[in-house]
Design a protein around this motif. Sequence first.
Motif, short mmCIF file in Angstrom:
data_model
loop_
_atom_site.label_atom_id
_atom_site.label_comp_id
_atom_site.label_asym_id
_atom_site.label_seq_id
_atom_site.Cartn_x
_atom_site.Cartn_y
_atom_site.Cartn_z
N ILE A 22 28.10 62.43 53.92
CA ILE A 22 27.89 61.81 52.61
C ILE A 22 26.73 60.82 52.68
CG2 ILE A 22 28.93 60.24 50.91
CD1 ILE A 22 31.58 61.80 51.42
N GLY A 23 26.58 60.16 53.82
CA GLY A 23 25.45 59.25 54.02
C GLY A 23 24.11 59.98 53.99
N VAL A 24 24.09 61.23 54.43
CA VAL A 24 22.87 62.04 54.36
C VAL A 24 22.52 62.34 52.90
CG1 VAL A 24 21.91 64.33 54.91
CG2 VAL A 24 23.16 63.05 56.66
N ARG A 35 23.32 60.47 50.24
CA ARG A 35 23.08 59.26 49.43
C ARG A 35 21.62 59.07 49.01
NH1 ARG A 35 25.96 56.03 52.36
NH2 ARG A 35 27.84 56.56 51.23
N PRO A 36 20.65 59.07 49.94
CA PRO A 36 19.27 58.83 49.50
C PRO A 36 18.70 59.99 48.67
CG PRO A 36 19.35 59.27 51.87
CD PRO A 36 20.76 59.15 51.38
N LEU A 37 19.27 61.17 48.80
CA LEU A 37 18.81 62.31 48.01
C LEU A 37 19.34 62.24 46.57
CD1 LEU A 37 19.48 65.06 50.71
CD2 LEU A 37 17.27 64.04 50.11
N LEU A 38 20.53 61.68 46.42
CA LEU A 38 21.16 61.58 45.10
C LEU A 38 20.73 60.35 44.32
CD1 LEU A 38 24.77 62.65 46.11
CD2 LEU A 38 23.07 64.03 44.89
N GLN A 39 20.35 59.31 45.04
CA GLN A 39 20.02 58.04 44.41
C GLN A 39 18.95 58.16 43.31
OE1 GLN A 39 19.12 55.00 47.28
NE2 GLN A 39 20.19 53.47 46.06
N PRO A 40 17.85 58.90 43.55
CA PRO A 40 16.85 59.01 42.48
C PRO A 40 17.38 59.67 41.20
CG PRO A 40 15.94 59.76 44.58
CD PRO A 40 17.41 59.55 44.78
N MET A 41 18.46 60.44 41.33
CA MET A 41 19.06 61.10 40.16
C MET A 41 20.12 60.22 39.53
SD MET A 41 19.43 65.03 41.37
CE MET A 41 19.61 64.85 43.13
N CYS A 83 41.72 64.05 62.68
CA CYS A 83 41.54 63.19 61.51
C CYS A 83 40.37 62.23 61.71
CB CYS A 83 42.82 62.43 61.19
SG CYS A 83 43.38 61.30 62.49
N PHE A 84 40.19 61.74 62.92
CA PHE A 84 39.08 60.83 63.21
C PHE A 84 37.74 61.57 63.07
CE2 PHE A 84 36.15 58.94 66.39
CZ PHE A 84 35.95 57.71 65.77
N ALA A 85 37.66 62.74 63.68
CA ALA A 85 36.41 63.51 63.61
C ALA A 85 36.08 63.88 62.17
CB ALA A 85 36.52 64.78 64.47
N LEU A 86 37.07 64.28 61.39
CA LEU A 86 36.83 64.63 59.99
C LEU A 86 36.40 63.42 59.17
CD1 LEU A 86 39.79 67.08 59.29
CD2 LEU A 86 37.35 67.65 59.33
N ALA A 87 37.03 62.28 59.40
CA ALA A 87 36.68 61.08 58.65
C ALA A 87 35.26 60.63 58.95
CB ALA A 87 37.67 59.95 58.95
N VAL A 88 34.89 60.61 60.23
CA VAL A 88 33.54 60.18 60.61
C VAL A 88 32.51 61.20 60.12
CG1 VAL A 88 32.01 59.68 62.55
CG2 VAL A 88 34.35 58.78 62.54
N ALA A 89 32.81 62.48 60.28
CA ALA A 89 31.88 63.52 59.82
C ALA A 89 31.68 63.41 58.31
CB ALA A 89 32.40 64.91 60.19
N SER A 90 32.75 63.21 57.56
CA SER A 90 32.66 63.09 56.11
C SER A 90 31.77 61.92 55.71
CB SER A 90 34.05 62.93 55.52
OG SER A 90 33.97 62.74 54.12
N ILE A 146 18.30 69.59 47.13
CA ILE A 146 19.23 68.87 47.99
C ILE A 146 19.76 69.72 49.15
CG2 ILE A 146 21.48 67.70 48.06
CD1 ILE A 146 20.74 66.49 45.35
N PRO A 147 20.33 70.91 48.91
CA PRO A 147 20.89 71.66 50.05
C PRO A 147 19.91 71.90 51.20
CG PRO A 147 21.73 72.56 48.01
CD PRO A 147 20.65 71.56 47.63
N PRO A 148 18.68 72.35 50.93
CA PRO A 148 17.77 72.55 52.07
C PRO A 148 17.44 71.24 52.79
CG PRO A 148 16.77 73.40 50.03
CD PRO A 148 18.09 72.80 49.67
N SER A 149 17.37 70.14 52.04
CA SER A 149 17.10 68.84 52.67
C SER A 149 18.25 68.43 53.58
CB SER A 149 16.89 67.76 51.61
OG SER A 149 15.75 68.04 50.84
N VAL A 150 19.48 68.70 53.15
CA VAL A 150 20.65 68.36 53.97
C VAL A 150 20.67 69.22 55.23
CG1 VAL A 150 23.18 68.41 54.04
CG2 VAL A 150 22.01 67.48 52.04
#
Length: 148
Positions: free
Chosen positions: A26-28, A30-36, A15-22, A114-118
């Motif tokens: 999602i932080g990756v 954020r800056p890609l989605l912000q302009p949209m 649960c810890f690994a999944l929470a931190v990974a999530s 977005i996907p290739p950038s991620v």
Amino acid sequence: MSEMTDALHLERQVCFALAVASRSVIGVYRPLLQPMGLTHPQYLVMLALWQHAPLSVKELSKLLQLDPGTLSPLLKRLEAIGYVRRRRGTRDERVLEVTLTPKGRELRSEAERIPPSVVERLGMGLEELQELHRSLTRVIAAANGTDP
């Protein structure tokens, strides 16, 4: 009891690994989605609509595995920024249908970057990410008591 055998050791918890990974992934996004003008949950709604629109709110809720009460404010915000339209079904007025606006359909071409950038940002191979996706899909199914 040693750290290596302690079942309650923080770093050993799935649960810890999944929470931190999530949060990290999602932080990756954020800056890609912000302009949209999108948050990550709104992006997931748009992904579902680009693939399946039109959808009823009930279908969208099931597809995204989101409670309708959580989904409703996301849809209101997407409608306010002009990406989707909500309207009563023509066959059944009890059904609330969600469709893409022309602006929402046009946004898809921008989102294709977005996907290739991620993938690039994560620095993991596509095959490794696909295996991770398969594993997570099995975890979700097991947690929900369904078939993957």
